[in-house]
Design a protein around this motif. Structure first.
Motif, mmCIF file in Angstrom:
data_model
loop_
_atom_site.group_PDB
_atom_site.id
_atom_site.type_symbol
_atom_site.label_atom_id
_atom_site.label_comp_id
_atom_site.label_asym_id
_atom_site.label_seq_id
_atom_site.Cartn_x
_atom_site.Cartn_y
_atom_site.Cartn_z
ATOM 1 N N LEU A 95 61.138 66.981 42.999
ATOM 2 C CA LEU A 95 59.777 67.453 43.267
ATOM 3 C C LEU A 95 58.746 66.361 43.014
ATOM 4 O O LEU A 95 57.871 66.113 43.856
ATOM 5 N N THR A 96 58.840 65.688 41.865
ATOM 6 C CA THR A 96 57.845 64.661 41.556
ATOM 7 C C THR A 96 58.010 63.425 42.438
ATOM 8 O O THR A 96 57.023 62.786 42.808
ATOM 9 N N SER A 97 59.253 63.084 42.766
ATOM 10 C CA SER A 97 59.439 61.947 43.668
ATOM 11 C C SER A 97 58.908 62.274 45.057
ATOM 12 O O SER A 97 58.298 61.425 45.720
ATOM 13 N N GLY A 98 59.112 63.508 45.499
ATOM 14 C CA GLY A 98 58.553 63.930 46.779
ATOM 15 C C GLY A 98 57.041 63.911 46.764
ATOM 16 O O GLY A 98 56.393 63.537 47.754
ATOM 17 N N PHE A 99 56.459 64.282 45.629
ATOM 18 C CA PHE A 99 55.002 64.253 45.501
ATOM 19 C C PHE A 99 54.484 62.814 45.581
ATOM 20 O O PHE A 99 53.429 62.558 46.174
ATOM 21 N N ALA A 100 55.233 61.856 45.013
ATOM 22 C CA ALA A 100 54.837 60.448 45.097
ATOM 23 C C ALA A 100 54.879 59.955 46.537
ATOM 24 O O ALA A 100 53.986 59.228 46.991
ATOM 25 N N VAL A 101 55.909 60.365 47.279
ATOM 26 C CA VAL A 101 56.008 60.002 48.690
ATOM 27 C C VAL A 101 54.807 60.547 49.459
ATOM 28 O O VAL A 101 54.159 59.829 50.236
ATOM 29 N N ILE A 102 54.499 61.823 49.233
ATOM 30 C CA ILE A 102 53.397 62.469 49.953
ATOM 31 C C ILE A 102 52.061 61.831 49.587
ATOM 32 O O ILE A 102 51.194 61.636 50.445
ATOM 33 N N THR A 103 51.890 61.488 48.312
ATOM 34 C CA THR A 103 50.635 60.869 47.882
ATOM 35 C C THR A 103 50.409 59.537 48.591
ATOM 36 O O THR A 103 49.313 59.271 49.119
ATOM 37 N N ALA A 104 51.432 58.684 48.614
ATOM 38 C CA ALA A 104 51.300 57.398 49.295
ATOM 39 C C ALA A 104 51.051 57.604 50.790
ATOM 40 O O ALA A 104 50.218 56.912 51.399
ATOM 41 N N PHE A 105 51.740 58.566 51.368
ATOM 42 C CA PHE A 105 51.592 58.883 52.789
ATOM 43 C C PHE A 105 50.167 59.330 53.103
ATOM 44 O O PHE A 105 49.523 58.811 54.035
ATOM 45 N N VAL A 106 49.642 60.258 52.319
ATOM 46 C CA VAL A 106 48.301 60.788 52.563
ATOM 47 C C VAL A 106 47.243 59.714 52.336
ATOM 48 O O VAL A 106 46.273 59.606 53.108
ATOM 49 N N LEU A 107 47.406 58.895 51.302
ATOM 50 C CA LEU A 107 46.445 57.817 51.051
ATOM 51 C C LEU A 107 46.388 56.848 52.229
ATOM 52 O O LEU A 107 45.315 56.395 52.629
ATOM 53 N N ARG A 108 47.547 56.544 52.786
ATOM 54 C CA ARG A 108 47.573 55.646 53.945
ATOM 55 C C ARG A 108 46.888 56.285 55.151
ATOM 56 O O ARG A 108 46.111 55.632 55.860
ATOM 57 N N LEU A 109 47.136 57.570 55.375
ATOM 58 C CA LEU A 109 46.476 58.263 56.479
ATOM 59 C C LEU A 109 44.967 58.280 56.294
ATOM 60 O O LEU A 109 44.203 58.060 57.247
ATOM 61 N N LEU A 110 44.518 58.552 55.074
ATOM 62 C CA LEU A 110 43.084 58.569 54.804
ATOM 63 C C LEU A 110 42.471 57.188 54.992
ATOM 64 O O LEU A 110 41.348 57.056 55.504
ATOM 65 N N ALA A 111 43.210 56.158 54.581
ATOM 66 C CA ALA A 111 42.709 54.791 54.753
ATOM 67 C C ALA A 111 42.535 54.465 56.232
ATOM 68 O O ALA A 111 41.551 53.828 56.632
ATOM 69 N N MET A 112 43.469 54.923 57.066
ATOM 70 C CA MET A 112 43.350 54.693 58.506
ATOM 71 C C MET A 112 42.217 55.514 59.113
ATOM 72 O O MET A 112 41.503 55.052 59.995
#
Length: 219
Positions: free
Chosen positions: A183-200
């Motif tokens: 669960l926490t590793s999946g949350f880390a993946v999603i966090t990095a993913f969302v941050l990259r999307l927001l940056a774009m």
């Protein structure tokens, strides 16, 4: 249980192949823009997709690297290169979709790279650094081979390394406090993913030097 094997081998392999494929697409597209021939397209696809993992595996001593022991990892970038070779105008038109998958690959690889490095005995800081290298190393090698300033170092590019750093940092903090789970590793993946999307989406960029007085012309 090894940290980087939270998912079943088949699921993990599928996720890796998807990430490799979209990274290879970005490398092949750059090769087309630089007017490379078919060999150059294939090389840039392979380097972009597998470069980060190769750097990590060589440093931690996981040899031979997975890129050379799993035929699927090696062939997938070639399929991406073939797709771009024939259909690059169409691939260019779905660049937004490719960028989304690229962001997903970034999030996945920064987490799996960090956990694999830790499994091989590295400390928390070193593991996070190798997680970052896994996520962005292929892109740096791609740009160097294409005679470009690496996007990672350009101020006029949307944040790329920072989301990977955040994801890798979350992983090592979870390891430090014995809280790393699927669960926490999946949350880390999603966090990095969302941050990259927001940056774009909002064109977030890292700050340059304070009171900069450079005479270098901005490109």
């Amino acid at each position: 249980m090894q940290f980087h094997q939270f998912f079943s081998p088949s699921v993990q392999h599928t996720l890796d192949v998807v990430g490799i494929f979209v990274f290879a697409i970005s490398g092949a597209l750059l090769a087309v823009r630089k007017n490379f021939d078919v060999f150059g397209i294939a090389v840039l696809a392979e380097v972009t997709a597998l470069g980060g993992g190769l750097i990590r595996d060589v440093i931690i001593g996981a040899v031979p690297p997975a890129a050379f022991t799993d035929l699927g990892y090696f062939v997938t970038p070639l399929l991406a290169a073939l797709l771009v070779f024939f259909l690059h105008p169409h691939v260019e038109r779905i660049q937004v979709g490719v960028n989304v998958f690229d962001a997903a690959g970034l999030g996945l690889f920064c987490v799996t790279g960090t956990t694999k490095a830790y499994d091989y005995g590295l400390g928390l800081t070193a593991s996070a650094c190798l997680g970052l290298a896994t996520a962005v190393g292929g892109g740096v090698l791609r740009d160097v081979l294409a005679n470009e300033t690496p996007s990672l170092l350009r101020w006029d590019r949307d944040l790329y390394a920072v989301p990977a750093i955040v994801g890798a940092t979350m992983v090592v903090l979870c390891i430090r406090y014995d809280a790393l789970t699927p669960l926490t590793s999946g949350f880390a993946v999603i966090t990095a993913f969302v941050l990259r999307l927001l940056a774009m989406r909002f064109h977030w960029r890292a700050p340059r030097a304070w009171n900069r007085r450079s005479t270098v012309r901005e490109e």
